[in-house]
Design an enzyme around this catalytic site. Structure first.
Site, PDB file in Angstrom:
ATOM      1  N   ARG A 101       6.325   3.883  10.243  1.00  0.00           N
ATOM      2  CA  ARG A 101       6.529   4.497  11.557  1.00  0.00           C
ATOM      3  C   ARG A 101       6.151   5.974  11.636  1.00  0.00           C
ATOM      4  O   ARG A 101       6.317   6.725  10.676  1.00  0.00           O
ATOM      5  CB  ARG A 101       8.005   4.355  11.963  1.00  0.00           C
ATOM      6  CG  ARG A 101       8.390   2.914  12.220  1.00  0.00           C
ATOM      7  CD  ARG A 101       9.884   2.741  12.490  1.00  0.00           C
ATOM      8  NE  ARG A 101      10.188   1.330  12.761  1.00  0.00           N
ATOM      9  CZ  ARG A 101      10.299   0.410  11.788  1.00  0.00           C
ATOM     10  NH1 ARG A 101      10.173   0.741  10.522  1.00  0.00           N
ATOM     11  NH2 ARG A 101      10.537  -0.850  12.109  1.00  0.00           N
ATOM     12  N   HIS A 126       2.903   0.761  11.964  1.00  0.00           N
ATOM     13  CA  HIS A 126       1.806   0.045  11.308  1.00  0.00           C
ATOM     14  C   HIS A 126       0.475   0.150  12.058  1.00  0.00           C
ATOM     15  O   HIS A 126      -0.241  -0.835  12.225  1.00  0.00           O
ATOM     16  CB  HIS A 126       2.178  -1.431  11.120  1.00  0.00           C
ATOM     17  CG  HIS A 126       3.317  -1.667  10.168  1.00  0.00           C
ATOM     18  ND1 HIS A 126       3.587  -0.851   9.105  1.00  0.00           N
ATOM     19  CD2 HIS A 126       4.272  -2.650  10.133  1.00  0.00           C
ATOM     20  CE1 HIS A 126       4.647  -1.313   8.436  1.00  0.00           C
ATOM     21  NE2 HIS A 126       5.095  -2.395   9.052  1.00  0.00           N
ATOM     22  N   HIS A 200       0.722  -5.713   3.456  1.00  0.00           N
ATOM     23  CA  HIS A 200       2.020  -6.166   3.953  1.00  0.00           C
ATOM     24  C   HIS A 200       2.272  -7.652   3.662  1.00  0.00           C
ATOM     25  O   HIS A 200       2.807  -8.363   4.512  1.00  0.00           O
ATOM     26  CB  HIS A 200       2.116  -5.881   5.457  1.00  0.00           C
ATOM     27  CG  HIS A 200       3.506  -5.724   5.985  1.00  0.00           C
ATOM     28  ND1 HIS A 200       4.498  -6.678   5.803  1.00  0.00           N
ATOM     29  CD2 HIS A 200       4.088  -4.726   6.683  1.00  0.00           C
ATOM     30  CE1 HIS A 200       5.599  -6.267   6.391  1.00  0.00           C
ATOM     31  NE2 HIS A 200       5.397  -5.082   6.936  1.00  0.00           N
ATOM     32  N   GLU A 339       5.817  -2.628   0.083  1.00  0.00           N
ATOM     33  CA  GLU A 339       4.652  -1.921   0.603  1.00  0.00           C
ATOM     34  C   GLU A 339       4.527  -0.556  -0.071  1.00  0.00           C
ATOM     35  O   GLU A 339       5.300   0.339   0.215  1.00  0.00           O
ATOM     36  CB  GLU A 339       4.782  -1.751   2.115  1.00  0.00           C
ATOM     37  CG  GLU A 339       4.984  -3.058   2.866  1.00  0.00           C
ATOM     38  CD  GLU A 339       5.851  -2.864   4.103  1.00  0.00           C
ATOM     39  OE1 GLU A 339       5.425  -2.163   5.025  1.00  0.00           O
ATOM     40  OE2 GLU A 339       6.963  -3.414   4.156  1.00  0.00           O
TER      41      GLU A 339
HETATM   42  C1  GLA Z   1       7.926  -2.918   7.856  1.00  0.00           C
HETATM   43  C2  GLA Z   1       8.887  -2.183   8.688  1.00  0.00           C
HETATM   44  C3  GLA Z   1       9.874  -3.149   9.180  1.00  0.00           C
HETATM   45  C4  GLA Z   1       9.201  -4.243   9.944  1.00  0.00           C
HETATM   46  C5  GLA Z   1       8.242  -4.938   9.099  1.00  0.00           C
HETATM   47  C6  GLA Z   1       7.489  -5.970   9.899  1.00  0.00           C
HETATM   48  O1  GLA Z   1       8.482  -3.317   6.678  1.00  0.00           O
HETATM   49  O2  GLA Z   1       9.519  -1.128   8.044  1.00  0.00           O
HETATM   50  O3  GLA Z   1      10.791  -2.485   9.978  1.00  0.00           O
HETATM   51  O4  GLA Z   1       8.498  -3.706  11.006  1.00  0.00           O
HETATM   52  O5  GLA Z   1       7.351  -3.985   8.581  1.00  0.00           O
HETATM   53  O6  GLA Z   1       8.302  -6.698  10.724  1.00  0.00           O
END
Ligand code: GLA
Length: 375
Positions: A101, A126, A200, A339
């Site tokens: 984010r 993302h 991811h 990730e």
């Molecule tokens: C990442 C984000 C989560 C969520 C996933 C996908 O891990 O941090 O909050 O958005 O991706 O759902």
């Protein structure tokens, strides 16, 4: 694989007829914008088999052996392109320009404020509405002596999702005979821009669709993590994991503490946090960042990376509404993601390691997932 003659083969999805080394992608449908999408199947000498799309660099399936040598698909995904387009929670996808984010989709760089697409409440997540996970990449398979892989290229135009500069990104997936899946990321830009690329994939090492992941035993080489606010934006604090449910420095089941009364677990609805890797971001070094062990199958996944952080997400937003491959229903916490990345919201957090790429510089990052078994 008993034959000593057999080395690598890039095989035609659904058919073994393709000559070794020849790249014959299989059609995997057409996007709703009319782009043809292909699937590439890569196989190593131990039978590990990876299926990747040029759409979003998505890993659709990954078959790895358990302790008895039995292959199972260990990633979550869909059977059709339409399912991916309809609303995938980033199953298997390449993420860019920015993993995780950016608060309120805004940041200031060199005195100028940029406004990004917001797609997660008030925040940018993302890469935005149409991130790198939804783009068709130019794909070129390759085969070397001890590895096989796919080079993916995508050029992101100036202004895409609000980001400055034309960004040329290359991501290489390599599957080696040492059972490693290597991700090499490279990018250049013609204007300063944030870049934070990651992968991811959601894993269930017991096998896709075979229950929740709470019994997986996780080790994270992280003494600290970055706590978040209720919208999952880091507060800026770097907090010790000691004495918290975030202490995975010794092997601990994901489910052991996930339901404890803890503000951070409440904000994330479980684990959805960036861990500060003890030896992260140390250039060419590839220290072990994480190990995940699944006791029933014996499968182990070791993760090493050049990145300073790792977002451990325990599949908290999965709620039984998505139907995956072969019709399996993805219920709460049926997959987890690890990730490797720079920290979330770094463009607004001057104290975090910088994510800004400038003209003339090269963005380089490497992450390795290594698959094995434990008794
Ligand atoms: C990442 C984000 C989560 C969520 C996933 C996908 O891990 O941090 O909050 O958005 O991706 O759902």
């Amino acid at each position: 694989m008993t034959s000593t003659v057999r080395r690598w083969s890039i095989i035609l999805a659904g058919s073994a007829a393709c000559a070794r080394g020849a790249a014959h992608p299989q059609p995997f449908g057409t996007t709703n914008r009319g782009e043809a999408v292909s699937a590439y199947t890569l196989k190593n000498a131990h039978g590990i088999e990876l299926q990747v799309l040029d759409y979003g660099g998505i890993i659709v399936s990954l078959r790895v052996p358990d302790r008895a040598g039995r292959l199972d698909d260990v990633v979550l995904g869909f059977d059709s392109l339409a399912d991916y387009e309809r609303g995938s929670p980033y199953f298997g996808a390449l993420i860019g320009r920015y993993g995780n984010r950016i608060a309120r989709g805004r940041f200031t760089l060199d005195g100028r404020t940029y406004t990004l697409a917001t797609n997660n409440g008030l925040n940018h997540l993302h890469g935005g509405v149409r991130g790198f996970d939804k783009m068709v990449w130019a794909a070129a398979p390759f085969e070397h002596g001890d590895s096989v892989g796919l080079v993916l290229n995508y050029t992101s135009r100036d202004g895409e999702e609000g980001y400055p500069g034309t960004l040329r990104a290359t991501v290489t997936y390599t599957l080696t005979n040492a059972n490693q899946l290597i991700f090499d990321y490279h990018a250049t830009t013609d204007r300063a821009t944030p870049v934070n690329l990651t992968q991811h994939s959601y894993f269930n090492l017991a096998g896709d669709g075979k229950g929740d992941i709470l019994g997986h035993v996780v080790t994270l080489t992280a003494d600290r993590f970055t706590p978040v606010d209720s919208t999952l934006i880091p507060t800026g604090e770097i907090r010790s994991v000691a004495g918290t449910p975030f202490d995975f420095r010794t092997p601990t089941a994901i489910g052991a503490r996930i339901d404890q009364a803890d503000d951070q677990l409440r904000y994330g609805r479980g684990y959805d946090h960036n861990f500060v890797l003890n030896k992260g971001g140390t250039g060419g070094d590839m220290p072990l960042a994480a190990r995940v062990y699944e006791p029933t199958s014996g499968r182990v996944m070791d993760i090493s990376t050049t990145e300073p952080g790792l977002q451990f997400y325990s599949g908290n937003f999965l709620d039984g509404t998505l139907r995956g491959k072969h019709g399996v229903v993805y219920r709460h916490r049926y997959g987890f993601a690890m990730e490797t990345q720079h920290f979330p919201d770094s463009p607004n957090k001057p104290a975090f390691p910088s994510t800004i790429l400038r003209p003339g510089e090269e963005y380089r990052s490497r992450t390795i997932y290594r698959f094995g078994v434990q008794p």
